[in-house]
Design a protein around this motif. Structure first.
Motif, PDB file in Angstrom:
ATOM      1  N   GLY A 149      38.198  35.481  43.826  1.00 36.10           N
ATOM      2  CA  GLY A 149      37.607  36.072  42.796  1.00 36.10           C
ATOM      3  C   GLY A 149      36.871  37.932  42.705  1.00 36.10           C
ATOM      4  O   GLY A 149      37.151  38.990  41.745  1.00 36.10           O
ATOM      5  N   LEU A 170      41.701  27.814  38.838  1.00 35.29           N
ATOM      6  CA  LEU A 170      42.500  28.997  39.296  1.00 35.29           C
ATOM      7  C   LEU A 170      41.738  30.162  38.329  1.00 35.29           C
ATOM      8  O   LEU A 170      43.008  31.271  38.220  1.00 35.29           O
ATOM      9  CB  LEU A 170      44.264  28.605  38.385  1.00 35.29           C
ATOM     10  CG  LEU A 170      44.920  27.755  39.127  1.00 35.29           C
ATOM     11  CD1 LEU A 170      46.233  27.335  38.782  1.00 35.29           C
ATOM     12  CD2 LEU A 170      45.499  28.179  41.146  1.00 35.29           C
ATOM     13  N   TRP A 172      39.711  32.099  39.003  1.00 36.16           N
ATOM     14  CA  TRP A 172      39.059  33.155  39.674  1.00 36.16           C
ATOM     15  C   TRP A 172      40.684  34.666  40.328  1.00 36.16           C
ATOM     16  O   TRP A 172      40.287  35.355  39.807  1.00 36.16           O
ATOM     17  CB  TRP A 172      39.181  32.989  41.389  1.00 36.16           C
ATOM     18  CG  TRP A 172      39.667  31.997  42.232  1.00 36.16           C
ATOM     19  CD1 TRP A 172      39.891  30.567  42.314  1.00 36.16           C
ATOM     20  CD2 TRP A 172      41.334  31.997  42.665  1.00 36.16           C
ATOM     21  NE1 TRP A 172      41.283  30.211  42.685  1.00 36.16           N
ATOM     22  CE2 TRP A 172      41.851  31.148  43.655  1.00 36.16           C
ATOM     23  CE3 TRP A 172      41.922  33.481  43.048  1.00 36.16           C
ATOM     24  CZ2 TRP A 172      42.866  30.457  43.837  1.00 36.16           C
ATOM     25  CZ3 TRP A 172      43.080  34.054  43.880  1.00 36.16           C
ATOM     26  CH2 TRP A 172      43.521  32.141  44.251  1.00 36.16           C
ATOM     27  N   LEU A 173      41.734  33.884  39.806  1.00 32.44           N
ATOM     28  CA  LEU A 173      43.349  34.056  40.138  1.00 32.44           C
ATOM     29  C   LEU A 173      43.023  35.763  39.351  1.00 32.44           C
ATOM     30  O   LEU A 173      43.297  36.478  38.964  1.00 32.44           O
ATOM     31  CB  LEU A 173      44.376  33.874  39.710  1.00 32.44           C
ATOM     32  CG  LEU A 173      45.469  33.568  39.785  1.00 32.44           C
ATOM     33  CD1 LEU A 173      45.664  35.163  41.490  1.00 32.44           C
ATOM     34  CD2 LEU A 173      46.048  33.487  40.086  1.00 32.44           C
ATOM     35  N   SER A 174      42.537  35.614  37.336  1.00 31.83           N
ATOM     36  CA  SER A 174      42.992  36.296  36.487  1.00 31.83           C
ATOM     37  C   SER A 174      41.688  37.095  37.058  1.00 31.83           C
ATOM     38  O   SER A 174      41.922  38.199  36.409  1.00 31.83           O
ATOM     39  CB  SER A 174      42.450  35.629  35.430  1.00 31.83           C
ATOM     40  OG  SER A 174      41.197  34.873  35.164  1.00 31.83           O
ATOM     41  N   PHE A 182      51.805  37.690  44.982  1.00 26.45           N
ATOM     42  CA  PHE A 182      50.594  36.660  45.384  1.00 26.45           C
ATOM     43  C   PHE A 182      51.855  35.225  46.283  1.00 26.45           C
ATOM     44  O   PHE A 182      52.704  34.829  45.265  1.00 26.45           O
ATOM     45  CB  PHE A 182      50.136  36.358  44.633  1.00 26.45           C
ATOM     46  CG  PHE A 182      49.153  35.036  44.575  1.00 26.45           C
ATOM     47  CD1 PHE A 182      48.532  34.826  45.677  1.00 26.45           C
ATOM     48  CD2 PHE A 182      49.162  34.272  43.345  1.00 26.45           C
ATOM     49  CE1 PHE A 182      48.168  33.312  45.799  1.00 26.45           C
ATOM     50  CE2 PHE A 182      48.590  32.623  43.815  1.00 26.45           C
ATOM     51  CZ  PHE A 182      47.881  32.586  44.714  1.00 26.45           C
ATOM     52  N   PHE A 197      45.960  28.923  34.452  1.00 26.98           N
ATOM     53  CA  PHE A 197      47.108  29.808  35.694  1.00 26.98           C
ATOM     54  C   PHE A 197      46.655  30.802  35.056  1.00 26.98           C
ATOM     55  O   PHE A 197      47.708  30.855  33.830  1.00 26.98           O
ATOM     56  CB  PHE A 197      48.457  29.489  35.957  1.00 26.98           C
ATOM     57  CG  PHE A 197      48.691  29.723  36.905  1.00 26.98           C
ATOM     58  CD1 PHE A 197      48.384  29.731  38.771  1.00 26.98           C
ATOM     59  CD2 PHE A 197      49.003  31.276  36.933  1.00 26.98           C
ATOM     60  CE1 PHE A 197      49.576  30.791  39.141  1.00 26.98           C
ATOM     61  CE2 PHE A 197      49.917  31.716  37.900  1.00 26.98           C
ATOM     62  CZ  PHE A 197      50.248  32.299  38.870  1.00 26.98           C
ATOM     63  N   PRO A 200      47.325  37.768  36.597  1.00 29.71           N
ATOM     64  CA  PRO A 200      46.828  39.710  36.783  1.00 29.71           C
ATOM     65  C   PRO A 200      47.571  39.848  36.161  1.00 29.71           C
ATOM     66  O   PRO A 200      49.085  40.140  36.090  1.00 29.71           O
ATOM     67  CB  PRO A 200      46.965  39.495  38.561  1.00 29.71           C
ATOM     68  CG  PRO A 200      46.913  37.709  38.489  1.00 29.71           C
ATOM     69  CD  PRO A 200      47.764  37.008  37.864  1.00 29.71           C
TER      70      PRO A 200
END
Length: 990
Positions: A149, A170, A172-174, A182, A197, A200
């Motif tokens: 992240g 998940l 860190w994905l945002s 990705f 999830f 982004p």
């Protein structure tokens, strides 16, 4: 003056710069790496490159890290900005990604794909400027660290084709607010759940393939939390996925352009949520294990922007008419490509229907169950350019496609079309480029009149229409230039087709099995240089071969087998990757082998010719290219040349049925990739080399049959764990059968079973199935397509002694065992019945003794048995299987009795079963009483003669006394005293 001074200063500056550049000659555009960053790279090398594969700082003249392989520095700041090291076989980095790279604070590009890294370190989050990260094709496992992240500038993240990554969270994905692409493969989302999830904000391409995507609670999610306006491409291939997860991902974007969902295992019905994706243009739903209901098909048909729809390999059932009607919504006006191939669609192709598809250009209906005749008019698809109908059950004449003025590609092979109707299919189709109607039942004659209207024709295929004749004038000049001609198994002969000399752009030519009985004309060399595939097999072509100027970089297959070519094989043919010259009358191959300095041949078959003399010692010309060599059924003699050992990549070597003599060359042990070795039916001598078992770890097929090998069977052969066929018969081998044969793993486990034994090359796009002549159940057959199913051991006709090792009964996959015509002794192993797949067993002509094991009756697949000419005894076990064999399977075992033996001289029983009735139990010892019966016969003869003498010579008084004595004997017999006496004698002797 001032101008002069400025010019002088400028010239000095240029000279200084030039000198600086010369001093830094070889540097990356003048960059000099920073010492601290160089140390970080060296530290990474020590951890990730223990094999010293990277050429970093290997000598004192290479101290500038900006020049190291895979390293890029900034021209202005000298900082390392990129590391790009793509691993390849034999040169891969491994271990862990060292955190020393965290010192590279200006790194923005890191690609370490196709290596052996096993874990993603937490320090990966230190690369604050990183925009591209590629760790795909590594055996990475474990959790994705949340430190990802921190990579807020990351735009491309590739974690595809790893080992077993799981996702703890998940969240860190945002935080990757710059992420655009990705890709994450083989990840388990069970623990984190897809509820966490968040797409982004600027993500445009998302690829989650081969993952485990669990059920999602859609009621707990708000569209505002996960909807994106930027996600354009969504790929969900090869997943185990719940329908709610599909809905969740489809709702992740309002503007999806492309959706790919192929080869998924969907836990339930395919959801109808796709109806909301109005912007979809390309939809690929191939090979999913889920039912596509009519509602889903109607939703797809209402996507007004859809141009490509792929529904192939989905087991769609019902009629073609129903599927097309369901798709005939607003999408019918935009749809350009529709794939419905490889389904279970039935019914006929309707002539006209209510709904048309005016924009459809490609329609693929191949490999379905369509039947009936093709309609005389197909107005439903007025713009169609490509129509694929192969592998169906369409009947009647070839279709009239004159109304489809845009048709360019027509594929209709492997149907049931009959008749010719060449005018209907060809008339008016001036744009036709590909015509493929092979494997039908077409009849009649096709002439130049039928093909003259196709100036744009590039591919013509009428193969496997055996009743179809192609008849062209010898001076005909076609209006087209073909790239592909496939006319196999048609009637094209007897003359070689002269019109071919006008086709200068040919890349594929198949005129096999055409009854052509002539020479190959000299002009053929003018068109052969551009060929990639040439097949003229199964004809009657004769004379010598002309010089073929084949281009090695292009040619793939040359098949001239089953003709009558003779003389020498031209050297130019060595440019073919796959060369089959078998079943001809060639007599010499010296120029072909010895003049080929840069041979490209991978598969070479020169079997069944008349090649004679010594095998040329020129195999070094093929040292790294040849994978398959078949020279059997020729007349080669003398020793096998030592250069054969230079074929280090050879996988199949077949030199059987020649007259080779001497010992096997020691250089052959260099051929460590061998899977098949066939030297049977020669005159080779000496002992079987131990290196066959020590060096050939991949050997599947070993045939040394009918040679002059002597000595013991090497124990090293037991190392051949993959062996499936072992034939050492008809030699002079002695000693015992090694008990370690139980190490043959391929005969122990069913998961080693393959239908074919395949040899796969490097440049050739296909594979080759090994074929060989095998003695099966006493008869010789040639096996190819099912050779891999056999599990065979043949040690017959040698001088082997000792017992049959009990360990052989562990080879439960064995299908044939032949140990006949040796000097084996002892008993048949009691657990012989464990060989449940045995179909043929021959133990005849040995010195085996004892009883036939009861377990032999359990071999239900056994249909060839020979136990004759041994010293077996006792009653043959009773079973439907054993009694079904002919009596000859048990003869010449003088202590053996019981059905199917019927001759008492062989079985030891009387015709009426008098004594045999006392031996109904198999466990009782049987004694041969044939001498006793012979004695009875002799006594009867003497007694009868005595009676006659009494009648003739002795007087009345004595005759009267004699008859009174016989009357007394009769009384004794009537009381059964003699019968009981004989029974007592019988039991005593037993």
């Amino acid at each position: 003056m001032r101008i002069m001074i400025i010019l002088v200063v400028w010239l000095l500056f240029l000279l200084t710069t030039a000198a600086h550049v010369r001093c830094d000659d070889g540097d990356q555009q003048g960059s000099r790496c920073i010492e601290k960053e160089k140390e970080a790279l060296l530290s990474f090398k020590r951890v990730a490159d223990p094999g010293n594969l990277l050429s970093w700082a290997t000598n004192s003249s290479n101290q500038n890290c900006c020049n190291w392989k895979g390293i890029t520095c900034d021209n202005q700041t000298n900082h390392v900005v990129a590391i790009d090291y793509l691993g390849y076989y034999g040169a891969q980095l491994g271990g862990e990604i060292g955190c020393s790279l965290a010192e590279l604070h200006y790194l923005n590009y890191l690609s370490l794909s196709d290596n052996n890294f096993t874990r993603i370190p937490k320090c990966i989050g230190s690369f604050k400027l990183l925009t591209h990260l590629d760790l795909s094709y590594n055996p990475i496992s474990g959790a994705i660290p949340p430190e990802f992240g921190n990579l807020t500038k990351l735009q491309d993240l590739h974690l595809s084709y790893n080992d077993s990554i799981y996702v703890d969270s998940l969240e860190w994905l945002s935080r990757l607010t710059s992420l655009k692409t990705f890709a994450l493969y083989e990840a388990n989302f069970t623990k984190a759940g897809l509820e966490s999830f968040r797409v982004p904000p600027f993500l445009s391409d998302l690829d989650l393939s081969d993952c485990l995507l669990p059920k999602v609670d859609l009621s707990s999610l708000s569209p505002s939390n996960y909807s994106s306006n930027f996600l354009k491409t969504l790929t969900l291939d090869g997943n185990s996925i719940h329908p709610t997860a599909i809905t969740w991902f489809l709702n992740s974007s309002n503007n999806l352009f492309e959706l790919t969902m192929s080869v998924n295992i969907i836990d339930g019905l395919f959801p109808d949520s796709i109806r909301g994706q109005k912007s979809l243009s390309e939809v690929y739903l191939t090979g999913n294990k889920a039912e596509l209901e009519n509602g889903v098909l109607k939703s797809l048909g209402n996507l007004s922007n859809m141009q490509i729809l792929d529904l192939s390999y989905n087991n769609l059932s019902g009629t073609l008419h129903n599927v097309l009607e369901n798709l005939a919504g607003s999408a019918k006006n935009s749809l350009e490509t529709l794939y419905l191939d490889d389904n279970q669609l039935s019914g006929s192709i309707l002539e006209d229907a209510e709904n048309t598809f005016p924009s459809l250009k490609v329609l693929d209906l191949a490999n379905n169950r369509l039947e009936g005749t093709f309609p005389s008019h197909l107005g439903r698809f007025p713009s169609l350019e490509t129509l694929r109908l192969y592998d169906n059950q369409l009947t009647g004449p070839l279709p009239d496609l004159s109304s489809m003025l845009n048709l360019t590609y027509f594929y209709a092979s492997n149907n049931r079309f009959n008749g010719t109707s060449t005018e209907s299919i060809i008339g008016g189709l001036s744009h036709l480029e590909y015509l493929e109607v092979s494997s039908n039942s077409l009849v009649g004659v096709i002439s130049e009149v039928d093909l003259i209207k196709y100036p744009k024709l590039e591919s013509l295929s009428f193969s496997y229409n055996s009743a179809l004749r192609l008849k062209f004038n010898s001076n005909w000049v076609p209006p087209f230039q073909l790239q592909t001609i496939e006319l196999a198994s048609c009637k094209l002969g007897p003359q070689f087709p002269s019109w071919l000399q006008t086709q200068s752009q040919l890349s594929r030519l198949d005129i096999s099995d055409n009854d052509i009985s002539s020479v190959v004309p000299n002009w053929f060399s003018n068109i052969s240089s551009g060929l990639r595939h040439l097949n003229m097999s199964f004809n009657l072509l004769y004379s010598t071969l002309p010089h073929f100027p084949l281009i090695g970089a292009q040619i793939t297959v040359v098949d001239l087998s089953f003709n009558k070519f003779h003389g020498s094989i031209p050297s130019s043919l060595s440019n073919a990757s796959n060369l089959n010259l078998s079943h001809n009358n060639f007599t010499s191959c010296s120029s072909f082998l010895c003049e080929a300095k840069y041979a490209a041949t991978e598969f070479l078959d020169m079997s069944n010719n008349q090649l004679f003399g010594s095998l040329p010692d020129c195999w070094g010309n093929f040292n790294s290219s040849l994978y398959f060599l078949k020279l059997d059924y020729n007349d080669f003699s003398r020793e096998i040349p030592s250069s054969i050992g230079s074929l280090t990549n050879i996988q199949s070597l077949q030199l059987g049925n020649n007259n080779f003599s001497g010992a096997l060359p020691s250089t052959l042990e260099n051929c460590i990739n061998l899977q098949a070795l066939d030297f049977g039916w020669n005159s080779l001598e000496g002992t079987i080399p131990s290196w066959i078992g020590e060096r050939f770890a991949s050997l599947v097929f070993l045939n040394l049959k009918s040679n002059k090998f002597v000595g013991n069977i090497p124990l090293s052969l037991c190392h051949l764990s993959h062996i499936q066929i072992l034939d050492l018969s008809l030699n002079g081998l002695s000693g015992v059968i090694p008990s370690c044969l139980a190490n043959f793993t391929s005969m122990l486990h069913s998961y080693y079973t393959f239908t074919k034994i395949q040899i796969i090359g490097r440049g050739y796009t296909g594979d080759l199935s090994l074929s060989s002549h095998i003695i099966w159940k006493g008869v010789e057959y040639e096996y190819q397509s099912i050779l891999g199913l056999l599990r065979l051991i043949d040690l017959s006709s040698n001088k082997l002694t000792g017992e049959i090792p009990a360990e052989v009964t562990r080879l439960v996959e064995l299908t044939q065992l032949n140990l006949s015509r040796n000097e084996l002794s002892g008993h048949i192993p009691e657990k012989i019945g464990n060989l449940g797949k045995l179909e043929s067993l021959d133990l005849s002509h040995n010195k085996l003794s004892g009883k036939i094991p009861k377990s032999l009756a359990e071999l239900s697949l056994l249909d060839h048995l020979d136990l004759s000419n041994n010293q077996l005894s006792g009653k043959i076990p009773t079973s439907t299987q054993l009694q079904s064999f002919n009596a000859s399977a048990y003869t010449m075992n003088h202590g053996l009795f019981g059905p199917p033996l019927t001759d008492w001289h062989e079985s030891g029983t009387s015709p009426d079963g008098f004594l045999a009735s006392t031996h109904d139990q198999e466990d009782e010892t049987w004694f041969n009483l044939s001498w006793f019966y012979k004695g009875i016969g002799v006594g009867f003869t003497i007694g009868f003669c005595g009676v006659c003498i009494n009648f003739v010579i002795i007087n009345y008084y004595w005759r009267n006394s004699y008859f009174m004595f016989m009357h007394s004997v009769r009384n004794i017999l009537s009381k059964g005293l003699l019968r009981r006496t004989l029974a007592w004698i019988d039991r005593s002797l037993s």
